[in-house]
Design an enzyme around this catalytic site. Structure first.
Site, PDB file in Angstrom:
ATOM      1  N   GLU A 241       0.786  -1.168  -0.133  1.00  0.00           N
ATOM      2  CA  GLU A 241       0.074   0.203  -0.062  1.00  0.00           C
ATOM      3  C   GLU A 241       0.870   1.391   0.126  1.00  0.00           C
ATOM      4  O   GLU A 241       1.874   1.353   0.295  1.00  0.00           O
ATOM      5  CB  GLU A 241      -0.871  -0.192   1.151  1.00  0.00           C
ATOM      6  CG  GLU A 241      -1.721  -1.292   1.316  1.00  0.00           C
ATOM      7  CD  GLU A 241      -2.343  -1.479   2.601  1.00  0.00           C
ATOM      8  OE1 GLU A 241      -2.630  -0.263   3.519  1.00  0.00           O
ATOM      9  OE2 GLU A 241      -2.784  -2.487   3.064  1.00  0.00           O
ATOM     10  N   GLU A 352     -10.095   5.992   2.683  1.00  0.00           N
ATOM     11  CA  GLU A 352     -10.658   5.071   3.975  1.00  0.00           C
ATOM     12  C   GLU A 352     -10.332   5.995   5.212  1.00  0.00           C
ATOM     13  O   GLU A 352      -9.540   6.849   5.151  1.00  0.00           O
ATOM     14  CB  GLU A 352      -9.667   4.013   4.322  1.00  0.00           C
ATOM     15  CG  GLU A 352      -9.818   3.128   5.460  1.00  0.00           C
ATOM     16  CD  GLU A 352      -8.814   1.949   5.461  1.00  0.00           C
ATOM     17  OE1 GLU A 352      -8.973   1.349   6.598  1.00  0.00           O
ATOM     18  OE2 GLU A 352      -7.999   1.873   4.673  1.00  0.00           O
TER      19      GLU A 352
END
Length: 437
Positions: A241, A352
């Site tokens: 990520e 997120e």
């Protein structure tokens, strides 16, 4: 404890400990963020453990640089960085550069100066706060943001410092090919994703950078790329990520920062943010992972974005990351992974947040710009020019994506296509509002 002790905690007598604890509490109280006050005593045992952990992760620098935002950047010899404490990397030979770059890479300078849908995306000059100091790390070293005592005070525990919390799989409610988003514990998303019938070996995207408001210290807001493989509902999920995030708990402020993350066991034991554990090997001497990004986009004003490419070197098998105009940052060695030692099965892009439901209400923590996708360029946050790396090590434009948001009254997403931006999407939202109580 030696010089490392002095470097990590300058005033290390009993009076100094008291002063530091008081200062941290005062800083927290004065902050506009809803921090939990540090009113508990810190035992000497815990304090000594903190210092020992800092001695472990903060390697001796060749040069130290003070950033205008308060960060300390240590220039550490490449071979001395924390990555090589990993038992699988003790004899690892640093790969100076990938054996093969993806085919089809196009320099982004022209795009970054060109008109978007409704306005210009500005080309960056200096893009990290510490660059404003004017001092760079010497050749043969890498810049590493120093962890300090107050960083570990904010963490739930030493074990949890720099780690995402393990979470339970999100119950799929859209259709059978929806991604198995790792959700729960208040994590909410607005993402785009692609499942390819062929193996995936990387992705590239440009991500709009903002400074979203965060309601509570233990909440965060991020915008990132996920490269995934393995079982989404089991203990073997592999994930790489990268993107930007605002995390008061991790960094002690509300600035957007470049970050990376990795795990090979569904966020259970392995992996961490940035360079806070052994794993990611940095090769670049000008980019500090975890450092603040500046400038950032403004509502109805100038727009700034960052371009991130992550791909697997087909020769050596390591997963490389490049930034901006194809500047190599470093790599995740293949030894760290199980499923990703081969290839990825899914790529996700998007936002997120953590919603802790303070006072029983949905958080006011913003995603992206804090505005819904429908508001468009200059107001909503975006990802543009989505690409994946195929089995031939070629960058291919993503032709179609699916989207998912758990609660569209709080945060949403809208995708589209244009000749200039290829496949792109707007996403984000304000969190708490009359339709999102």
């Amino acid at each position: 404890m030696g010089c490392n002790f002095c470097r990590n905690f300058e005033h290390h007598n009993i009076l100094g400990l008291y002063i530091i604890v008081v200062l941290v509490a005062a800083m927290v109280e004065c902050s506009s963020l809803n921090y939990t006050k540090y009113n508990k005593q810190v035992s000497s045992l815990r304090f000594n453990r903190i210092i020992k952990h800092l001695d472990k992760i903060n390697k001796r620098p060749v040069l130290t640089i003070e950033s205008p935002d308060g960060d300390i950047i240590d220039c550490v010899h490449k071979r001395k960085q924390l990555a090589f404490d990993h038992p699988l990397l003790k004899k690892h030979k640093i790969q100076k550069a990938p054996k093969e770059m993806p085919r089809g890479i196009i320099n982004n300078v022209k795009k970054d100066n060109s008109e978007g849908e409704r306005g210009a995306v500005v080309k960056r000059q200096e893009w990290q706060m510490w660059h404003l100091n004017g001092t760079l790390c010497p050749k043969g070293t890498v810049p590493i943001r120093r962890s300090r005592v107050d960083d570990l005070f904010r963490a739930k525990s030493l074990y949890h410092y720099g780690k995402k919390q393990p979470r339970t799989p999100f119950s799929r409610r859209i259709h059978s090919d929806a991604p198995d988003v790792i959700s729960g514990n208040g994590h909410e998303h607005a993402i785009a994703y692609t499942r390819s019938s062929e193996e995936i070996y990387g992705t590239k995207a440009s991500i709009n950078v903002w400074d979203p408001s965060i309601q509570a210290m233990n909440e965060f807001s991020l915008s990132q790329i996920w490269i995934l493989s393995g079982s989404f509902d089991g203990p073997d999920l592999n994930s790489i990520e990268a993107g930007w995030q605002v995390s008061p708990e991790l960094y002690g402020d509300n600035r957007p920062r470049l970050f990376t993350y990795w795990t090979s066991d569904s966020y259970q034991q392995t992996g961490c943010y940035n360079l806070l554990c052994s794993g990611f090997i940095q090769t670049n001497s000008k980019i500090a992972i975890g450092a603040a990004i500046s400038p950032v986009s403004s509502f109805a004003g100038s727009q700034y974005d960052i371009t991130i490419l992550i791909w697997k070197d087909p020769k050596a098998g390591n997963w490389w990351m490049s930034f901006g105009d194809n500047t190599l940052v470093g790599y995740w060695p293949a030894e760290l992974f199980t499923h990703l030692a081969d290839h990825a099965t899914m790529v996700e892009w998007g936002g997120e947040v953590v919603n802790m439901r303070t006072n029983g209400q949905h958080t006011e923590t913003q995603m992206g710009s804090g505005h819904f996708a429908r508001e468009g360029f200059g107001k909503s946050s975006y990802f543009r020019n989505l690409q994946i790396v195929d089995t031939d090590n070629s960058l291919m434009n993503v032709q179609g994506i699916s989207t998912l948001a758990e609660n569209t009254n709080c945060y949403d997403i809208k995708s589209s296509y244009s000749n200039e931006w290829g496949t792109y999407f707007y996403y984000g939202g304000p969190g708490n509002n009359p339709q999102c109580p």
